[in-house]
Every structure is written in structure tokens, then in C-alpha cells.
Write an enzyme that holds these catalytic residues in place. Structure first.
Site, PDB file in Angstrom:
ATOM      1  NE  ARG A  83     -21.209  49.211 -22.556  1.00  0.00           N
ATOM      2  CZ  ARG A  83     -19.725  48.841 -22.881  1.00  0.00           C
ATOM      3  NH1 ARG A  83     -19.760  47.015 -22.648  1.00  0.00           N
ATOM      4  NH2 ARG A  83     -18.341  48.546 -23.189  1.00  0.00           N
ATOM      5  NE  ARG A 113     -10.077  46.495 -22.593  1.00  0.00           N
ATOM      6  CZ  ARG A 113     -11.608  46.624 -22.510  1.00  0.00           C
ATOM      7  NH1 ARG A 113     -11.884  45.131 -21.549  1.00  0.00           N
ATOM      8  NH2 ARG A 113     -12.130  46.970 -22.401  1.00  0.00           N
ATOM      9  NE  ARG A 153     -13.643  52.190 -21.213  1.00  0.00           N
ATOM     10  CZ  ARG A 153     -12.783  51.285 -20.734  1.00  0.00           C
ATOM     11  NH1 ARG A 153     -11.548  51.472 -20.741  1.00  0.00           N
ATOM     12  NH2 ARG A 153     -12.555  50.114 -20.479  1.00  0.00           N
ATOM     13  NE  ARG A 156      -8.705  45.756 -18.120  1.00  0.00           N
ATOM     14  CZ  ARG A 156     -10.370  46.350 -18.542  1.00  0.00           C
ATOM     15  NH1 ARG A 156     -11.063  45.628 -17.946  1.00  0.00           N
ATOM     16  NH2 ARG A 156     -10.888  47.234 -18.741  1.00  0.00           N
ATOM     17  CE  LYS A 189     -18.977  45.818 -18.096  1.00  0.00           C
ATOM     18  NZ  LYS A 189     -18.756  46.980 -17.292  1.00  0.00           N
TER      19      LYS A 189
HETATM   20  P1  AP5 Z   1     -12.754  43.630 -15.417  1.00  0.00           P
HETATM   21  O1  AP5 Z   1     -13.378  42.254 -14.819  1.00  0.00           O
HETATM   22  O2  AP5 Z   1     -12.303  43.755 -16.357  1.00  0.00           O
HETATM   23  O3  AP5 Z   1     -13.586  44.768 -15.777  1.00  0.00           O
HETATM   24  P2  AP5 Z   1     -15.106  45.032 -16.782  1.00  0.00           P
HETATM   25  O4  AP5 Z   1     -16.271  45.374 -15.839  1.00  0.00           O
HETATM   26  O5  AP5 Z   1     -15.260  43.919 -17.395  1.00  0.00           O
HETATM   27  O6  AP5 Z   1     -14.257  46.471 -17.037  1.00  0.00           O
HETATM   28  P3  AP5 Z   1     -14.803  46.658 -18.898  1.00  0.00           P
HETATM   29  O7  AP5 Z   1     -14.037  47.456 -18.850  1.00  0.00           O
HETATM   30  O8  AP5 Z   1     -14.029  45.472 -20.129  1.00  0.00           O
HETATM   31  O9  AP5 Z   1     -16.299  47.425 -18.958  1.00  0.00           O
HETATM   32  P4  AP5 Z   1     -15.951  47.869 -20.732  1.00  0.00           P
HETATM   33  O10 AP5 Z   1     -17.761  48.169 -20.211  1.00  0.00           O
HETATM   34  O11 AP5 Z   1     -15.536  49.669 -20.276  1.00  0.00           O
HETATM   35  O12 AP5 Z   1     -15.330  47.170 -21.787  1.00  0.00           O
HETATM   36  P5  AP5 Z   1     -16.251  46.223 -22.972  1.00  0.00           P
HETATM   37  O13 AP5 Z   1     -14.687  44.819 -22.841  1.00  0.00           O
HETATM   38  O14 AP5 Z   1     -17.140  45.493 -22.418  1.00  0.00           O
HETATM   39  O15 AP5 Z   1     -11.979  44.346 -13.891  1.00  0.00           O
HETATM   40  C1  AP5 Z   1     -11.120  45.537 -14.194  1.00  0.00           C
HETATM   41  C2  AP5 Z   1      -9.997  44.912 -13.297  1.00  0.00           C
HETATM   42  O16 AP5 Z   1      -9.999  45.067 -12.118  1.00  0.00           O
HETATM   43  C3  AP5 Z   1      -8.799  44.192 -13.864  1.00  0.00           C
HETATM   44  O17 AP5 Z   1      -7.846  44.307 -13.490  1.00  0.00           O
HETATM   45  C4  AP5 Z   1      -9.523  42.744 -12.451  1.00  0.00           C
HETATM   46  O18 AP5 Z   1      -8.757  42.030 -12.561  1.00  0.00           O
HETATM   47  C5  AP5 Z   1      -9.797  44.438 -11.490  1.00  0.00           C
HETATM   48  N1  AP5 Z   1     -10.457  43.568 -10.189  1.00  0.00           N
HETATM   49  C6  AP5 Z   1     -11.870  43.000 -10.895  1.00  0.00           C
HETATM   50  N2  AP5 Z   1     -12.684  42.593  -9.861  1.00  0.00           N
HETATM   51  C7  AP5 Z   1     -11.732  43.122  -8.358  1.00  0.00           C
HETATM   52  C8  AP5 Z   1     -12.300  43.545  -7.625  1.00  0.00           C
HETATM   53  N3  AP5 Z   1     -12.744  43.347  -6.863  1.00  0.00           N
HETATM   54  N4  AP5 Z   1     -11.385  43.795  -6.325  1.00  0.00           N
HETATM   55  C9  AP5 Z   1     -10.390  44.517  -6.734  1.00  0.00           C
HETATM   56  N5  AP5 Z   1      -9.752  44.252  -8.539  1.00  0.00           N
HETATM   57  C10 AP5 Z   1     -10.868  43.756  -9.355  1.00  0.00           C
HETATM   58  O19 AP5 Z   1     -15.882  47.437 -24.211  1.00  0.00           O
HETATM   59  C11 AP5 Z   1     -15.423  48.022 -24.512  1.00  0.00           C
HETATM   60  C12 AP5 Z   1     -15.516  48.308 -26.103  1.00  0.00           C
HETATM   61  O20 AP5 Z   1     -16.311  47.773 -26.432  1.00  0.00           O
HETATM   62  C13 AP5 Z   1     -16.933  49.755 -25.573  1.00  0.00           C
HETATM   63  O21 AP5 Z   1     -16.149  50.956 -24.692  1.00  0.00           O
HETATM   64  C14 AP5 Z   1     -17.156  49.917 -27.056  1.00  0.00           C
HETATM   65  O22 AP5 Z   1     -16.331  50.371 -27.665  1.00  0.00           O
HETATM   66  C15 AP5 Z   1     -17.377  48.157 -27.590  1.00  0.00           C
HETATM   67  N6  AP5 Z   1     -18.656  48.027 -27.088  1.00  0.00           N
HETATM   68  C16 AP5 Z   1     -18.479  46.836 -25.750  1.00  0.00           C
HETATM   69  N7  AP5 Z   1     -19.381  46.502 -25.632  1.00  0.00           N
HETATM   70  C17 AP5 Z   1     -20.501  46.977 -27.007  1.00  0.00           C
HETATM   71  C18 AP5 Z   1     -22.296  47.715 -26.999  1.00  0.00           C
HETATM   72  N8  AP5 Z   1     -22.994  46.347 -26.256  1.00  0.00           N
HETATM   73  N9  AP5 Z   1     -22.014  48.138 -27.702  1.00  0.00           N
HETATM   74  C19 AP5 Z   1     -21.564  48.938 -28.021  1.00  0.00           C
HETATM   75  N10 AP5 Z   1     -20.531  49.201 -28.149  1.00  0.00           N
HETATM   76  C20 AP5 Z   1     -19.516  47.966 -26.843  1.00  0.00           C
END
Ligand code: AP5
Length: 217
Positions: A88, A160, A171, A127, A13
Site C-alpha cells: 500500500r 462497512r 481513504r 457496497r 480489487k
Molecule cells: P470492491 O471490490 O469492494 O472494491 P475494492 O477495490 O476492494 O475496495 P476496498 O474499499 O475494499 O479497498 P480498500 O483498498 O479501500 O480497502 P481494504 O479492504 O483493502 O468494490 C466496491 C464496490 O463496487 C462493491 O459494492 C462492488 O460490488 C462494486 N463493483 C465492483 N466492480 C464493479 C464494476 N465493474 N461495476 C460496478 N460495480 C462494481 O482496506 C481497508 C483498510 O484496511 C484500509 O483503509 C487500511 O486501514 C487497512 N489496510 C488494508 N491493507 C493495508 C496495508 N497494506 N497497509 C496498511 N493498512 C492496510
């Protein structure tokens, strides 16, 4: 255009959000990035969010929703936005719908990034994120030229805290239980489109842009 990106942790994402938002000239609003930035600067919001994030749990809705509402009210989000990581759960989705309705607006499309479980684990465990500019890398799939250093800005790359194996597992459970129901919610609203998020990053971006064009009203 008002877009939501949904998908499991590691689906890509954040990676896709940076390209899609820049292509559409709309701001990317990533709740995870906003929380992490508040944690690193030690704000009240960061202190509230940190314990939940470290465990891999969702930050309580009242904290998250207030933060998103104030971000979407900013000038640069008036012509559209791309939400990464919000909503979410179904209550957050309902609140977002009401918030937009109060402004006589609605979402255009919810793009689901579809990736299988094993791929997600491979992506999260490799990552690395730039401490300075936030650019996301992968040690095998998208490595920087010099290990540990961001090609874009020379910043230091870090892993991270929530990318530890146990936290990743939790998660993914949280995603299944709380976020997956959003897929049905938005399918019922008629604005959900799933795309295959495997393969090279540029191919996924192309698929996403094709999907978005179909939903442009
Ligand atoms: P990446 O793009 O970083 O993936 P992502 O989907 O953004 O993963 P996240 O772990 O950031 O999502 P998340 O939803 O768990 O965390 P968030 O930060 O939102 O890609 C991952 C890896 O793959 C990278 O190394 C990249 O290079 C590689 N990659 C990408 N595309 C590729 C491809 N096509 N081929 C190969 N490799 C590839 O949330 C973190 C925390 O914040 C949550 O756990 C929660 O505690 C809190 N939080 C955030 N939003 C909310 C909400 N709305 N409500 C409550 N708590 C929240």
C-alpha cells in the site's frame, strides 16, 4: 503466479480478486479482509488495526508486513498468490520484494485497476458485504435477490464502517499520497499493467485475465 492488485478504494480489487484467484487456482490474500476478520473476532491484531481502519488511515507497516509475511509462508501460497490491498506504499513494496528475494522468488505482475473518482464514490456508497462468506455486493450494480441477504450463503449483508462519506474521502486522500507512488515504482520495475476497470464485472475480469496471460513467464 504471484500477482498484486492495486487501485483506489472501490476500484473493484476485492471483487476481481475472488474471480482471478479462483481462475488461477491461487489463494487471494486480502489485507483488508484479514484485518476485518481480526477486528470482528477481537484479536490483538484486530484491536491494533481497528482505530486506523475506522479513520481510513493505513495500519502501521510493522503490523501489516509481519501479518503478510506469515500468510505468504503458508503452504497454499507456495505455488503463487494474489495480493489484494498490499503493498500500500513504497516501503511495503520494498519489503515484499526483499521477502520474496529471500525465497528466490519475485512478483510476476502488478495489475492496476483504473477507475475515475466519481465511479469510486458510487461503488463505495452502495457496497454491501456478507458477514458470513465475505461476498461483496452492490445495491444498484450487483444487487442480491433479497435486500440485505447474501444469495451465496444466506448471510446478513452489512455496510462497512469505513464506507461513510467522510472516511471515504480520507481513504482517497491516503491513496493519492501513499499508494499512488507505487504506480511509478512498479512501472520502473517493468511489471505494471493498467486495465480499464469500468463496465460489467465480467468484462473487467476478462481484461484482467488477458493482461495476466501476457505476463506469464
Ligand atoms: P470492491 O471490490 O469492494 O472494491 P475494492 O477495490 O476492494 O475496495 P476496498 O474499499 O475494499 O479497498 P480498500 O483498498 O479501500 O480497502 P481494504 O479492504 O483493502 O468494490 C466496491 C464496490 O463496487 C462493491 O459494492 C462492488 O460490488 C462494486 N463493483 C465492483 N466492480 C464493479 C464494476 N465493474 N461495476 C460496478 N460495480 C462494481 O482496506 C481497508 C483498510 O484496511 C484500509 O483503509 C487500511 O486501514 C487497512 N489496510 C488494508 N491493507 C493495508 C496495508 N497494506 N497497509 C496498511 N493498512 C492496510
Amino acid at each position: 503466479m504471484r500477482v498484486v492488485l492495486v487501485g483506489p478504494p472501490g476500484a473493484g480489487k476485492g471483487t476481481q480478486a475472488q474471480f482471478i484467484a479462483s481462475h488461477l487456482s491461487i489463494p487471494k490474500v486480502s489485507t483488508g479482509d484479514i484485518f476485518r476478520s481480526n477486528v470482528s473476532t477481537g484479536t490483538d491484531l484486530g484491536r491494533k488495526a481497528k482505530e486506523y481502519m475506522d479513520r481510513g488511515d493505513l495500519v502501521p507497516d510493522e503490523v501489516t508486513v509481519a501479518m503478510v509475511a506469515s500468510r505468504l509462508a503458508e503452504d497454499d501460497a507456495q505455488a503463487g498468490f494474489l495480493l489484494d490491498g498490499f503493498p500500500r506504499n513504497v516501503p511495503q513494496a520494498r519489503t515484499l520484494k526483499q521477502l520474496l528475494a529471500d525465497w528466490s522468488l519475485r512478483l510476476d505482475i502488478v495489475l492496476e485497476l483504473v477507475v475515475d473518482h466519481d465511479e469510486v464514490i458510487r461503488r463505495l456508497s452502495g457496497r454491501r458485504t456478507c458477514r458470513q462468506c465475505g461476498r461483496v455486493w452492490h445495491i444498484a450494480f450487483d444487487p442480491p435477490t433479497r435486500s440485505g441477504v447474501c444469495d451465496e450463503c444466506g448471510g446478513e449483508l452489512f455496510q462497512r464502517d469505513d464506507d461513510r462519506e467522510e472516511t471515504i474521502r480520507h481513504r482517497l486522500e491516503v491513496y493519492q499520497l501513499q499508494t499512488q507512488p507505487l504506480i511509478t515504482y512498479y512501472a520502473d520495475e517493468g511489471i505494471l499493467l493498467g486495465i480499464d476497470a469500468t463496465g460489467p464485472v465480467e468484462d473487467v475480469t476478462d481484461r484482467a485475465l488477458v493482461a495476466l496471460r501476457r505476463f506469464t513467464r
